[in-house]
Design an enzyme around this catalytic site. Structure first.
Site, PDB file in Angstrom:
ATOM      1  N   GLU A 134      27.759  13.275  -6.013  1.00 20.78           N
ATOM      2  CA  GLU A 134      27.262  13.576  -7.352  1.00 20.78           C
ATOM      3  C   GLU A 134      27.672  14.972  -7.814  1.00 20.78           C
ATOM      4  O   GLU A 134      26.838  15.824  -8.128  1.00 20.78           O
ATOM      5  CB  GLU A 134      25.742  13.411  -7.397  1.00 20.78           C
ATOM      6  CG  GLU A 134      25.286  11.980  -7.159  1.00 20.78           C
ATOM      7  CD  GLU A 134      23.796  11.784  -7.287  1.00 20.78           C
ATOM      8  OE1 GLU A 134      23.368  10.652  -7.535  1.00 20.78           O
ATOM      9  OE2 GLU A 134      23.051  12.779  -7.127  1.00 20.78           O
ATOM     10  N   GLU A 136      25.088   3.887  -5.406  1.00 20.52           N
ATOM     11  CA  GLU A 136      23.674   4.112  -5.111  1.00 20.52           C
ATOM     12  C   GLU A 136      22.802   3.379  -6.130  1.00 20.52           C
ATOM     13  O   GLU A 136      23.131   3.307  -7.313  1.00 20.52           O
ATOM     14  CB  GLU A 136      23.310   5.602  -5.183  1.00 20.52           C
ATOM     15  CG  GLU A 136      23.825   6.456  -4.054  1.00 20.52           C
ATOM     16  CD  GLU A 136      23.300   7.883  -4.155  1.00 20.52           C
ATOM     17  OE1 GLU A 136      22.236   8.091  -4.809  1.00 20.52           O
ATOM     18  OE2 GLU A 136      23.943   8.796  -3.621  1.00 20.52           O
TER      19      GLU A 136
END
Length: 676
Positions: free
Chosen positions: A156, A315
């Protein structure tokens, strides 16, 4: 349409997620039980090493990879593959102590302390060196492991750094961009205003919180630079891995419409696109259908970055998360719908954060497949195992793609420019919301619509909608003209074509750069409405009036046809919806903000002119199609609690094995995948 299966060795869809065995090295019984339960849940892949640096290298120069090798070996022996992450998303304390330049400097000019995640300076030579060394060691040790599927770069990626190293890089970046001519920068940024002219690139600072923030060109270019610098950091990690293992694919996990980075620039460096999806399920402001279809929009943004192959869901939460304003549990049956939607939108993976909950620290209550209870008899485990079975049933759809003939233009540069512009209203610009709401209306008609930048290739599309295209990239206007000229149906809205890529206003009227010729109108003024203000657009063709909120442009006609006129205010009777025939196509312009649901007759007209069929769908049902060389796979998802019937459906439902011959009945929270 040839299949592009991401991981043939896995035999279809990947099902799994982040696994953190380094947290349980003192519990071999738990590690053994994890593998047993993974097999029971239909897990065939896990992501390892995302935050493992302090275990890999507990002290500088002291490396320990033996535990990871044992884990990967045991997983592979049990039919479970590995996505191996590089650990650069979070650093050990010793590294920041030894190399403080690796820590970022905030917009306030303060050096951060050690901690949290994504706290690294992208420009730091020492951090780049340490990261590359770690990556090479991982590639050397595990690059040929038979269980390795791909590398997951960092985690991320995000944030910005205002340190002296990044400032100097920014100045060099600007010098290159403006040909080492400071007067070109001054002209592009209009710095004579407020006497802000620069005499050298060394005088240009980033937009510090207590510094220069009034130059729109500077603010936009800093965001572009941050993307460039982060991408350069990403490329350096990829380069280190490919020195050792050039054939192992790479990805990194994006985050929805993350505002800090232009993901489309970063996507060029990746073999596959992956992202993390965490919708706010069961909130009190919208229906489940609205929540899920907004999630479908984000899937489409990611899918559209590499349209020739499936993307990856890296995710998601099998239950709840721990960082929403209200962390509500997924209701029974919703997880199945969420995962099938992921596949329907073009993903070949369904992966979770995380497999097993950690006992402590920030994410100890973040949802996982295995709860603190530690057993396989929970509702969430059962629903995860059900998804594992469903993914096996639809395995033939893996590798197929979603093919769209319609597109919505969405630009990060345009988004940033609209956020920053001192115009309109502070709270109702809503560029993202406007784009999503229009895209959803096409989805309700069963029409697949890619989400692409304004400098994309438009040759495969027949319908394009360009909401609030305030900033025009070089070449966009000519590409839109060519699109319409060859027969395309184009719709633009208010606030289109005001500035160039440096945020300088076009001269000669809006929309600029030749778009006034395409649409046959000039926008003389734009009126900002208060929340209590209303206007309407009335038509002469039988359509119901459209309600106008927030913004209304006052148009001067050149050679456009008027389809709708304002009903109120001093611009009553003025043109509000126009159409101009241009070449073989049509260029529509709607001068005011209206609810996309009311605009549906216009959308249907454009689709009919383009020869794109509209599908009749019951309320609350979402529809997608994936196609490959073997045919088409139609996904139907019912987000309502009551049964719904869809007509004109033919084929075999892969979830049940039953034949569908005309009417498909979906139970509440029901789904079908029909192979044609």
């Amino acid at each position: 349409m040839e299949k592009k299966i991401l991981f043939p060795q896995a035999g279809g869809f990947l099902h799994g997620g982040d696994y953190n065995p380094e947290q349980w090295l003192d519990r071999p019984d738990i590690l053994k039980e994890d593998v047993r339960m993974m097999k029971k849940a239909g897990v065939n892949c896990v992501t390892l090493g995302v935050f493992s640096w302090s275990v890999y290298e507990p002290a500088e120069g002291e490396f320990h990879f033996e535990w990871l090798e044992k884990i990967m070996d045991h997983l592979y022996e049990n039919g479970i593959f590995t996505i191996l992450a590089t650990p650069s998303g979070a650093r050990p304390a010793w590294l920041d102590e030894a190399y403080p330049e690796a820590m970022r400097v905030s917009r306030q000019g303060m050096r951060n302390h050690h901690g949290v995640r994504h706290n690294h300076c992208m420009s730091s030579p020492e951090y780049r060196k340490k990261t590359a060394d770690m990556d090479r060691r991982l590639a050397e040790r595990f690059g040929s492991h038979p269980g390795l599927l791909m590398y997951h770069i960092s985690n991320e990626l995000g944030g910005e750094c205002f340190c002296p190293l990044c400032t100097a890089r920014f100045q060099s970046y600007l010098a290159e961009k403006f040909d080492h001519d400071i007067e070109k920068l001054n002209q592009a940024w209009w710095t004579t205003f407020w006497s802000h002219r620069y005499s050298s690139f060394s005088q240009v600072e980033p937009p510090f919180a207590n510094g220069e923030g009034s130059i729109m060109g500077l603010n936009l270019e800093w965001k572009r630079f941050t993307t460039w610098n982060m991408t350069d950091f990403l490329k350096e990690e990829i380069r280190a891995l490919r020195e050792i293992t050039p054939s192992v694919p790479v990805t990194t996990n994006f985050m929805m419409l993350y505002n800090g980075l232009d993901y489309r620039k970063m996507a060029r460096e990746l073999d596959m696109i992956s992202w993390d999806s965490y919708p706010r399920f069961h909130n009190d402001e919208e229906t489940l259908f609205e929540t899920m279809t907004e999630n479908a929009f984000h899937h489409t943004v990611m899918r559209s970055m590499k349209k020739e192959k499936p993307f990856m869901l890296m995710e998601s939460a099998p239950g709840l998360v721990n960082w929403h304003p209200f962390n509500k549990v997924k209701r029974p049956g919703v997880h199945k719908l969420f995962c099938l939607q992921t596949a329907a939108c073009g993903s070949d993976t369904v992966q979770y954060f995380q497999w097993r909950k950690g006992r402590g620290s920030f994410e100890q209550y973040h949802g996982a497949v295995v709860d603190h209870l530690g057993t396989d008899d929970t509702r969430i485990f059962r629903e995860t195992a059900q998804v594992g079975e469903l993914l096996k049933k639809i395995a033939p759809a893996a590798g197929t793609c979603v093919r769209a003939r319609a597109a919505l233009l969405f630009d990060w540069d345009n988004r940033w420019a609209i956020q920053d512009v001192k115009a309109l209203a502070e709270t109702t610009k809503c560029y993202e919301k406007t784009c999503i709401s229009i895209w959803k209306e096409f989805l309700k008609m069963g029409v697949e619509m890619d989400v692409v930048p304004s400098d994309d290739d438009f040759s495969s599309y027949d319908v394009i909608v360009a909401p609030m295209l305030y900033l025009l990239q070089p070449g966009t206007a000519s590409c839109l003209k060519q699109f319409v000229e060859r027969g395309g149906q184009l719709l633009a809205t208010y606030f289109t074509g005001y500035v160039d890529d440096n945020t300088l206003c076009f001269m000669g009227g809006f929309p600029g750069n030749g778009l006034s010729e395409l649409f046959g109108i000039i926008s003389e003024e734009i009126d900002t409405l208060y929340p209590s203000d209303r206007n309407h657009i009335r038509f002469g063709n039988g359509w119901e009036d459209w309600e106008v909120r927030d913004y209304a442009e006052i148009l001067r006609l050149t050679d456009a046809e008027v389809l709708g006129r304002y009903t109120d205010d001093f611009y009553q009777g003025g043109a509000a919806l126009t159409r101009k025939r241009y070449g073989k196509g049509n260029a529509y312009y709607v001068a005011a903000r209206c609810c996309p649901g009311q605009m549906r007759p216009l959308f249907e007209q454009m689709l009919t002119q383009a020869g794109i069929p509209v599908k009749q769908l019951p309320e609350g049902v979402e529809y997608h199609v994936r196609t490959g060389d073997e045919g088409a796979y139609e996904f139907y998802l019912n987000y309502g609690t009551a049964p719904a019937c869809v007509q004109e459906v033919y084929g075999q439902d892969m979830l049940t094995g039953s034949e569908v011959s005309g009417t498909l009945t979906l139970e509440g929270y029901g789904a079908a995948v029909v192979r044609k």
